[in-house]
Design an enzyme around this catalytic site. Structure first.
Site, PDB file in Angstrom:
ATOM      1  N   CYS A 115      27.080  33.823  28.093  1.00 34.82           N
ATOM      2  CA  CYS A 115      26.555  35.119  28.653  1.00 34.82           C
ATOM      3  C   CYS A 115      25.341  35.265  26.968  1.00 34.82           C
ATOM      4  O   CYS A 115      24.629  36.781  27.085  1.00 34.82           O
ATOM      5  CB  CYS A 115      26.152  36.292  29.441  1.00 34.82           C
ATOM      6  SG  CYS A 115      27.889  35.499  31.025  1.00 34.82           S
ATOM      7  N   HIS A 271      24.364  43.300  27.395  1.00 27.92           N
ATOM      8  CA  HIS A 271      24.276  42.192  28.540  1.00 27.92           C
ATOM      9  C   HIS A 271      24.508  42.379  29.940  1.00 27.92           C
ATOM     10  O   HIS A 271      25.660  43.554  30.342  1.00 27.92           O
ATOM     11  CB  HIS A 271      25.436  41.161  28.893  1.00 27.92           C
ATOM     12  CG  HIS A 271      25.255  40.519  29.595  1.00 27.92           C
ATOM     13  ND1 HIS A 271      24.753  39.438  30.568  1.00 27.92           N
ATOM     14  CD2 HIS A 271      27.315  39.993  30.230  1.00 27.92           C
ATOM     15  CE1 HIS A 271      24.785  38.623  31.329  1.00 27.92           C
ATOM     16  NE2 HIS A 271      26.384  38.613  31.126  1.00 27.92           N
ATOM     17  N   ASN A 302      23.309  39.636  37.659  1.00 26.24           N
ATOM     18  CA  ASN A 302      23.343  38.723  36.864  1.00 26.24           C
ATOM     19  C   ASN A 302      22.550  37.879  36.103  1.00 26.24           C
ATOM     20  O   ASN A 302      23.548  36.933  36.516  1.00 26.24           O
ATOM     21  CB  ASN A 302      24.730  38.696  36.313  1.00 26.24           C
ATOM     22  CG  ASN A 302      25.549  37.975  34.934  1.00 26.24           C
ATOM     23  OD1 ASN A 302      25.562  37.991  34.034  1.00 26.24           O
ATOM     24  ND2 ASN A 302      26.807  38.142  34.777  1.00 26.24           N
TER      25      ASN A 302
HETATM   26  O1  UT7 Z   1      28.425  37.987  32.423  1.00 25.57           O
HETATM   27  C1  UT7 Z   1      30.411  37.947  31.803  1.00 25.57           C
HETATM   28  C2  UT7 Z   1      31.003  38.393  33.074  1.00 25.57           C
HETATM   29  N1  UT7 Z   1      30.985  38.731  33.955  1.00 25.57           N
HETATM   30  C3  UT7 Z   1      31.417  39.735  34.285  1.00 25.57           C
HETATM   31  O2  UT7 Z   1      31.693  40.993  33.135  1.00 25.57           O
HETATM   32  C4  UT7 Z   1      32.154  40.084  35.876  1.00 25.57           C
HETATM   33  C5  UT7 Z   1      33.159  41.023  35.032  1.00 25.57           C
HETATM   34  N2  UT7 Z   1      33.941  41.130  36.924  1.00 25.57           N
HETATM   35  C6  UT7 Z   1      33.102  42.163  37.558  1.00 25.57           C
HETATM   36  O3  UT7 Z   1      32.329  42.585  37.552  1.00 25.57           O
HETATM   37  C7  UT7 Z   1      34.113  42.978  38.723  1.00 25.57           C
HETATM   38  O4  UT7 Z   1      35.215  42.531  38.199  1.00 25.57           O
HETATM   39  C8  UT7 Z   1      33.202  42.280  40.047  1.00 25.57           C
HETATM   40  C9  UT7 Z   1      32.295  42.923  40.135  1.00 25.57           C
HETATM   41  C10 UT7 Z   1      33.839  40.933  40.571  1.00 25.57           C
HETATM   42  C11 UT7 Z   1      34.922  42.344  40.697  1.00 25.57           C
HETATM   43  O5  UT7 Z   1      35.158  43.811  41.342  1.00 25.57           O
HETATM   44  P1  UT7 Z   1      35.975  44.474  41.098  1.00 25.57           P
HETATM   45  O6  UT7 Z   1      36.170  46.055  41.450  1.00 25.57           O
HETATM   46  O7  UT7 Z   1      37.279  44.194  39.877  1.00 25.57           O
HETATM   47  O8  UT7 Z   1      36.998  43.958  42.551  1.00 25.57           O
HETATM   48  P2  UT7 Z   1      37.990  42.715  42.559  1.00 25.57           P
HETATM   49  O9  UT7 Z   1      37.810  41.760  42.517  1.00 25.57           O
HETATM   50  O10 UT7 Z   1      39.713  43.427  42.449  1.00 25.57           O
HETATM   51  O11 UT7 Z   1      38.597  43.595  43.965  1.00 25.57           O
HETATM   52  C12 UT7 Z   1      39.221  44.521  45.228  1.00 25.57           C
HETATM   53  C13 UT7 Z   1      38.382  44.259  46.722  1.00 25.57           C
HETATM   54  C14 UT7 Z   1      39.774  42.455  46.645  1.00 25.57           C
HETATM   55  O12 UT7 Z   1      39.900  43.371  48.190  1.00 25.57           O
HETATM   56  P3  UT7 Z   1      41.511  43.815  48.117  1.00 25.57           P
HETATM   57  O13 UT7 Z   1      42.500  42.564  47.743  1.00 25.57           O
HETATM   58  O14 UT7 Z   1      41.847  44.982  47.748  1.00 25.57           O
HETATM   59  O15 UT7 Z   1      41.574  44.051  50.257  1.00 25.57           O
HETATM   60  C15 UT7 Z   1      38.414  42.158  47.481  1.00 25.57           C
HETATM   61  O16 UT7 Z   1      38.696  41.006  48.204  1.00 25.57           O
HETATM   62  O17 UT7 Z   1      37.221  43.809  46.718  1.00 25.57           O
HETATM   63  C16 UT7 Z   1      36.750  42.614  47.261  1.00 25.57           C
HETATM   64  N3  UT7 Z   1      35.845  41.692  47.276  1.00 25.57           N
HETATM   65  C17 UT7 Z   1      35.014  42.258  48.421  1.00 25.57           C
HETATM   66  N4  UT7 Z   1      35.009  43.183  48.903  1.00 25.57           N
HETATM   67  C18 UT7 Z   1      33.606  43.069  49.831  1.00 25.57           C
HETATM   68  C19 UT7 Z   1      35.339  41.403  46.154  1.00 25.57           C
HETATM   69  N5  UT7 Z   1      33.936  40.971  46.032  1.00 25.57           N
HETATM   70  C20 UT7 Z   1      34.045  41.267  46.993  1.00 25.57           C
HETATM   71  C21 UT7 Z   1      32.973  41.700  47.934  1.00 25.57           C
HETATM   72  N6  UT7 Z   1      32.207  42.077  48.547  1.00 25.57           N
HETATM   73  N7  UT7 Z   1      31.407  41.017  47.328  1.00 25.57           N
END
Ligand code: UT7
Length: 347
Positions: A115, A271, A302
Site C-alpha cells: 500500500c 493511507h 482500502n
Molecule cells: O492496507 C494496509 C494493511 N491493512 C490494514 O492495515 C488493515 C489492518 N486490520 C484491520 O483493519 C482490522 O484488524 C480488521 C478490520 C481487519 C478487523 O478488525 P478487528 O477489530 O481487528 O477484528 P478481529 O479480526 O479481531 O475480529 C473480531 C471479531 C471476530 O469474531 P470473534 O472471534 O470475536 O467471535 C471475527 O471473526 O469479528 C469477527 N469478524 C467479523 N464479524 C463481522 C471479522 N470480520 C468480520 C466481518 N463481519 N466482516
C-alpha cells in the site's frame, strides 16, 4: 541539496470504477453487517471493477486527468512510474500506460511496495528529476500513478478481508516548481513480516513454471487471494505510520536547519486502510482529526496504493480555495511492512 531546486506536484487526477458495492450487498456474500463494518473500519461502500472497465482503464484515466490538470502533453513526459500490486503480469503496467498515452519519450516501470507503492514511486520520481537536473542539466517531467484492483485478489468468502477492499487510481504530475515542493521523503520495509499480509501463490503457476504449459491453463487457475492477519497488521500500521511521520520531519530538519514540528503540519494524507487506524495515528501524533484525510476509507474502502492520490483529488474538489504554501505529509504502510512518508509544501 541545491536550495534553489524545487520539485513538486503540478497536476492531479483520479479514477474510480462506476460500480459501487455497499456494506448491505456484502451481507449477501458473507456473515457480516453494515453496523460491524462501519464500527470496525469506517467503510460505507467501495468501488469495484465490473468486467467492462480494467485496471489499465483506471490507470490511464487518472493519468490523463493529471496531465490535463498540469497542462502537460504526452510528449513532455520523460518518466512514468506506476505503484501497483495487482497487475500480476509483464510487460509492466507503466509501459502499457505509456503506449496508451503516446508518451514516446518516457521511461516506464512499475513499483511494487504494498500500500506504500505511491510513496515509493514519488520518491523515485523525485530523485530522478533531481539527479537529471543536477548532474545532466536536464529538466524532467514525471507522471506517477498509484493504482490497484484489489477486487481481483479478494476472497469473497473471507469476511475478515473482503469487506475492506476496493479499486481505484490516482495520479500526479511532478516537475520543477517555483515555490514549495517536496521537502523530504523517507521509506523503509521489513520483509520479516511478509507472512502477515500477502497474496497466495497460484498453484497452477507454480506447476507451470516447473514445466511450462499453455497460457489457458494459467488463466483458469485459482486467483492469488489476499490473506491477512488483521489484528497484527493493525497494530504495526499504527506504530509504523506514527514513526514515519516523525522520521520524515526529522530528516528534513537535519538537512535544512529548520525546526518544523508536528504542530506546523497543515494536513495529513494517510493511507486509507481503516478509519480506526487513522484516528489512532492522529491521536498518537496529537493532530486534530480535521487536519487528517479520512473520507477515502468511508466511500472507497482500502484502495491500497491509490488511496493517497485519490485523497488529493477529493480534498481539492471539496476545498478548491485552499491557499498555497500549506505544509502537508503523506504517510503509508502495507504488505512487506513497506512504509513511507513525504513532507511537502504545496506549490
Ligand atoms: O492496507 C494496509 C494493511 N491493512 C490494514 O492495515 C488493515 C489492518 N486490520 C484491520 O483493519 C482490522 O484488524 C480488521 C478490520 C481487519 C478487523 O478488525 P478487528 O477489530 O481487528 O477484528 P478481529 O479480526 O479481531 O475480529 C473480531 C471479531 C471476530 O469474531 P470473534 O472471534 O470475536 O467471535 C471475527 O471473526 O469479528 C469477527 N469478524 C467479523 N464479524 C463481522 C471479522 N470480520 C468480520 C466481518 N463481519 N466482516
Amino acid at each position: 541539496m541545491r536550495a534553489d531546486l524545487r520539485i513538486g506536484f503540478v497536476g492531479y487526477g483520479a479514477y474510480v470504477p462506476e460500480t459501487t458495492l455497499t456494506n448491505e450487498e456484502l451481507t449477501h456474500l458473507v456473515d457480516t453487517s453494515d453496523e460491524w463494518i462501519r464500527r470496525r473500519t469506517g467503510i460505507q461502500s467501495r468501488r469495484i471493477l465490473n468486467g467492462t472497465e480494467t485496471i489499465l482503464d483506471m490507470t490511464v484515466g487518472a493519468a490523463r486527468k493529471a496531465m490535463l490538470d498540469a497542462g502537460v502533453e504526452a510528449h513532455e513526459i520523460g518518466d512514468i512510474r506506476v505503484g501497483v500490486n495487482t497487475w500480476m503480469r509483464f510487460p509492466s503496467l507503466a509501459t502499457q500506460v505509456q503506449k496508451a498515452l503516446g508518451a514516446t519519450d518516457a521511461a516506464a516501470c512499475d513499483v511494487s511496495a504494498g500500500c506504500s507503492g505511491f510513496i515509493y514511486a514519488v520518491e523515485e520520481a523525485y530523485n530522478k528529476i533531481f539527479v537529471e537536473r543536477v548532474k545532466y542539466g536536464r529538466a524532467l517531467t514525471s507522471l506517477v500513478v498509484g493504482v490497484d484492483a484489489l477486487s481481483h485478489i479478494t476472497d469473497w468468502s473471507d469476511r475478515g478481508t473482503c469487506v475492506l477492499l476496493g479499486d481505484g487510481a490516482g495520479a500526479v504530475v511532478i516537475r520543477e516548481v517555483d515555490a514549495g515542493g517536496i521537502l523530504a521523503t523517507h521509506t523503509h520495509a521489513d520483509g520479516n513480516f511478509g507472512h502477515l499480509l500477502y497474496s497466495e501463490t497460484v498453484p497452477v503457476l507454480q506447476a507451470a513454471s516447473a514445466a511450462p504449459g499453455p497460457v489457458q491453463q494459467i488463466e483458469k487457475g485459482p486467483p492469488a487471494f489476499l490473506r491477512m492477519e488483521g489484528r497484527k497488521v493493525y497494530a504495526a500500521a499504527v506504530d509504523t505510520m506514527v514513526g514515519e511521520v516523525r522520521r520524515v520531519i526529522e530528516k528534513y530538519n537535519q538537512t535544512s536547519g529548520e525546526s518544523i514540528g508536528i504542530g506546523d503540519i497543515d494536513y495529513v494524507f494517510p493511507h486509507q486502510a481503516n478509519l480506526r487506524i487513522v484516528e489512532m495515528v492522529a491521536k498518537r501524533l496529537r493532530i486534530p482529526l480535521d487536519k487528517i484525510y479520512t473520507d477515502g476509507i468511508v466511500k472507497y474502502g482500502n484502495t491500497s496504493t491509490a488511496s493517497i492520490p485519490l485523497g488529493y483529488c477529493d480534498v481539492r474538489d471539496r476545498f478548491p480555495d485552499r491557499p498555497p504554501g500549506r505544509l502537508e505529509v503523506d504517510v503509508a504502510f502495507g504488505a512487506g511492512f513497506a512504509s513511507g512518508a513525504i513532507l511537502r509544501r504545496v506549490p
